[in-house]
Write a protein that holds these residues in place. Structure first.
Motif, PDB file in Angstrom:
ATOM      1  N   PHE A 125      -5.779   0.967   7.310  1.00 44.85           N
ATOM      2  CA  PHE A 125      -5.671   0.871   5.854  1.00 44.85           C
ATOM      3  C   PHE A 125      -4.664  -0.205   5.462  1.00 44.85           C
ATOM      4  CE2 PHE A 125      -4.342   2.145   1.586  1.00 44.85           C
ATOM      5  CZ  PHE A 125      -5.583   2.322   0.980  1.00 44.85           C
ATOM      6  N   ALA A 126      -3.549  -0.283   6.168  1.00 48.63           N
ATOM      7  CA  ALA A 126      -2.556  -1.313   5.861  1.00 48.63           C
ATOM      8  C   ALA A 126      -3.128  -2.714   6.040  1.00 48.63           C
ATOM      9  CB  ALA A 126      -1.330  -1.119   6.754  1.00 48.63           C
ATOM     10  N   LEU A 127      -3.953  -2.894   7.062  1.00 49.42           N
ATOM     11  CA  LEU A 127      -4.521  -4.213   7.319  1.00 49.42           C
ATOM     12  C   LEU A 127      -5.554  -4.630   6.273  1.00 49.42           C
ATOM     13  CD1 LEU A 127      -4.961  -4.049  11.197  1.00 49.42           C
ATOM     14  CD2 LEU A 127      -3.350  -5.479   9.924  1.00 49.42           C
ATOM     15  N   THR A 128      -6.190  -3.638   5.658  1.00 51.95           N
ATOM     16  CA  THR A 128      -7.257  -3.964   4.703  1.00 51.95           C
ATOM     17  C   THR A 128      -6.836  -3.769   3.254  1.00 51.95           C
ATOM     18  OG1 THR A 128      -8.136  -1.706   4.868  1.00 51.95           O
ATOM     19  CG2 THR A 128      -9.046  -3.361   6.357  1.00 51.95           C
TER      20      THR A 128
ATOM     21  N   SER B 136       0.841  -1.190   0.000  1.00 56.53           N
ATOM     22  CA  SER B 136       0.000   0.000   0.000  1.00 56.53           C
ATOM     23  C   SER B 136       0.878   1.242   0.000  1.00 56.53           C
ATOM     24  CB  SER B 136      -0.943   0.030   1.212  1.00 56.53           C
ATOM     25  OG  SER B 136      -0.229   0.277   2.410  1.00 56.53           O
ATOM     26  N   LEU B 137       0.248   2.364  -0.352  1.00 65.40           N
ATOM     27  CA  LEU B 137       0.884   3.674  -0.299  1.00 65.40           C
ATOM     28  C   LEU B 137      -0.037   4.613   0.465  1.00 65.40           C
ATOM     29  CD1 LEU B 137       2.906   5.906  -1.193  1.00 65.40           C
ATOM     30  CD2 LEU B 137       1.557   6.128  -3.290  1.00 65.40           C
ATOM     31  N   GLN B 138       0.521   5.329   1.448  1.00 72.37           N
ATOM     32  CA  GLN B 138      -0.273   6.270   2.227  1.00 72.37           C
ATOM     33  C   GLN B 138       0.439   7.622   2.254  1.00 72.37           C
ATOM     34  OE1 GLN B 138      -2.669   4.696   5.442  1.00 72.37           O
ATOM     35  NE2 GLN B 138      -1.365   2.884   5.538  1.00 72.37           N
ATOM     36  N   LEU B 139      -0.308   8.657   1.910  1.00 74.60           N
ATOM     37  CA  LEU B 139       0.251   9.996   1.748  1.00 74.60           C
ATOM     38  C   LEU B 139      -0.392  10.938   2.750  1.00 74.60           C
ATOM     39  CD1 LEU B 139       0.016  10.078  -2.149  1.00 74.60           C
ATOM     40  CD2 LEU B 139       2.028   9.478  -0.775  1.00 74.60           C
TER      41      LEU B 139
ATOM     42  N   VAL C  16       2.017   4.786 -10.628  1.00 76.22           N
ATOM     43  CA  VAL C  16       1.710   4.121  -9.353  1.00 76.22           C
ATOM     44  C   VAL C  16       0.567   3.129  -9.524  1.00 76.22           C
ATOM     45  CG1 VAL C  16       0.820   4.488  -7.013  1.00 76.22           C
ATOM     46  CG2 VAL C  16       2.547   6.042  -7.959  1.00 76.22           C
ATOM     47  N   ALA C  17       0.764   1.908  -9.009  1.00 72.73           N
ATOM     48  CA  ALA C  17      -0.279   0.888  -9.062  1.00 72.73           C
ATOM     49  C   ALA C  17      -0.772   0.486  -7.679  1.00 72.73           C
ATOM     50  CB  ALA C  17       0.240  -0.352  -9.798  1.00 72.73           C
ATOM     51  N   ALA C  18      -0.180   1.035  -6.631  1.00 72.05           N
ATOM     52  CA  ALA C  18      -0.491   0.593  -5.268  1.00 72.05           C
ATOM     53  C   ALA C  18      -1.839   1.117  -4.792  1.00 72.05           C
ATOM     54  CB  ALA C  18       0.598   1.064  -4.310  1.00 72.05           C
ATOM     55  N   THR C  19      -2.483   0.332  -3.945  1.00 69.74           N
ATOM     56  CA  THR C  19      -3.663   0.797  -3.224  1.00 69.74           C
ATOM     57  C   THR C  19      -3.255   1.988  -2.361  1.00 69.74           C
ATOM     58  OG1 THR C  19      -4.505  -1.464  -3.152  1.00 69.74           O
ATOM     59  CG2 THR C  19      -5.439   0.113  -1.582  1.00 69.74           C
ATOM     60  N   THR C  20      -4.045   3.074  -2.404  1.00 74.41           N
ATOM     61  CA  THR C  20      -3.579   4.347  -1.858  1.00 74.41           C
ATOM     62  C   THR C  20      -4.589   4.987  -0.915  1.00 74.41           C
ATOM     63  OG1 THR C  20      -2.331   4.735  -3.907  1.00 74.41           O
ATOM     64  CG2 THR C  20      -2.700   6.637  -2.470  1.00 74.41           C
ATOM     65  N   GLN C  21      -4.058   5.572   0.154  1.00 72.36           N
ATOM     66  CA  GLN C  21      -4.857   6.400   1.055  1.00 72.36           C
ATOM     67  C   GLN C  21      -4.176   7.762   1.219  1.00 72.36           C
ATOM     68  OE1 GLN C  21      -7.223   5.727   5.074  1.00 72.36           O
ATOM     69  NE2 GLN C  21      -5.042   5.492   5.483  1.00 72.36           N
TER      70      GLN C  21
ATOM     71  N   THR D  22      -4.246   9.580  13.409  1.00 77.86           N
ATOM     72  CA  THR D  22      -3.447   9.395  12.194  1.00 77.86           C
ATOM     73  C   THR D  22      -2.903   7.979  12.125  1.00 77.86           C
ATOM     74  OG1 THR D  22      -2.833  11.727  12.183  1.00 77.86           O
ATOM     75  CG2 THR D  22      -1.428  10.216  10.936  1.00 77.86           C
ATOM     76  N   TRP D  23      -2.317   7.516  13.206  1.00 78.92           N
ATOM     77  CA  TRP D  23      -1.725   6.179  13.221  1.00 78.92           C
ATOM     78  C   TRP D  23      -2.795   5.093  13.093  1.00 78.92           C
ATOM     79  CZ3 TRP D  23       3.358   5.351  12.705  1.00 78.92           C
ATOM     80  CH2 TRP D  23       4.190   6.447  12.879  1.00 78.92           C
ATOM     81  N   LEU D  24      -3.953   5.308  13.693  1.00 81.24           N
ATOM     82  CA  LEU D  24      -5.018   4.314  13.566  1.00 81.24           C
ATOM     83  C   LEU D  24      -5.484   4.191  12.120  1.00 81.24           C
ATOM     84  CD1 LEU D  24      -7.138   4.943  16.798  1.00 81.24           C
ATOM     85  CD2 LEU D  24      -5.383   3.194  16.373  1.00 81.24           C
TER      86      LEU D  24
END
Length: 284
Positions: free
Chosen positions: A266-269, A169-172, A209-214, A259-261
């Motif tokens: 998102f990483a878990l799903t 995953s990618l989180q911004l 970018v192909a990663a699932t993103t939040q 933020t951390w939650l």
């Protein structure tokens, strides 16, 4: 006072102002990497024995990083690879990791010239260091799912890394479309289109970018206006989840439990897009 004397005073003041602007522009042109990253040494932050250290050689010294895996390498299931904001010491950010659940780890490097890393920072150097660090983590933790997280300036690094490699995953956090547009707002009198070399054009790199993103936005952000984030989101090539963190601003967003939650949930799903998942399965 005679009109000639007034004219000479006005002319001298104008010349001084132009000279000051020219000197400032020259400073930006010659030292913009150090200014952009706010490269400077910071007070030592002591970390617990749950961290291991990382380093690689660069011109002028060493890039240094840290990996948090409190339950041991074998128990690590998900690993955040974090790219910091401007002038941020990742050792200080690592003080927030008490919110990580069992099985999660955290890895980050300080940019060149920042905190305990050496050398001169630049866009190219930061991406090169990110790729080298990610390759090391793949070898060190071959069974962990790797999640890339970027904050502010670091979102530009994160996007370019994920454009080159596959991640779970990618989180911004507070991202921008291009650093040039953000900088124009802060320095309206500077010809940045001509001077800025480190543009971090996330809008252009996002196409790869192909990663699932939040995306996580601050409730109030005076550094990266929401319009700059929204332009990037609108152009994103894959489905993107967007969340706004309550009571947050550009500076405190990584200090908040919410933020951390969101990062953890998102990483878990996160589910890899089918073409990427198929390619990874074939490679295995």
């Amino acid at each position: 006072m005679s009109s000639n004397k007034v004219f000479r005073i006005a002319l001298s003041a104008s010349a001084a102002a132009i000279g000051s602007l020219a000197a400032y522009w020259t400073l930006l042109a010659t030292r913009q990497g150090d200014i952009l990253f706010n490269a400077r040494k910071l007070p030592v932050v002591h970390l617990s024995d749950d961290f291991s250290t990382y380093s690689h050689i660069v011109p002028g010294g060493m890039v240094r990083g840290y990996v948090y895996h409190p339950d041991g390498e074998a128990a690590l299931q998900d690993l955040f690879i974090y790219f910091a904001g401007r002038s941020e010491d990742v050792r200080a950010t690592a003080q927030m990791l008490h919110w990580l659940p069992q099985g999660f780890g955290f890895a980050a490097i300080n940019y060149r010239g920042v905190a305990d890393s050496q050398g001169h920072p630049s866009e190219i150097a930061s991406v090169e260091d990110a790729v080298q660090f990610a390759n090391h983590l793949r070898r060190a933790f071959p069974h962990a799912r790797l999640h890339v997280v970027g904050r502010s300036l670091g979102t530009g690094v994160a996007i370019q890394l994920v454009a080159q490699q596959n991640f779970a995953s990618l989180q911004l956090v507070t991202p921008y479309d291009t650093l040039l547009e953000v900088a124009k707002r802060r320095f309206p009198l500077v010809p940045l289109s001509l001077l800025l070399r480190h543009r971090f054009d996330s809008l252009a790199h996002s196409a790869e970018v192909a990663a699932t993103t939040q995306v996580l936005l601050a409730a109030q952000d005076d550094v990266v206006p929401h319009e700059r984030s929204e332009k990037l989101i609108a152009a994103w090539p894959t489905p993107v989840s967007v969340q706004t963190i309550p009571d947050s601003d550009h500076y405190n967003i990584m200090e908040l439990e919410a933020t951390w939650l969101h990062l953890i949930d998102f990483a878990l799903t996160a589910i890899l897009p089918e073409p990427v998942a198929a390619a990874l399965e074939a490679a295995a």
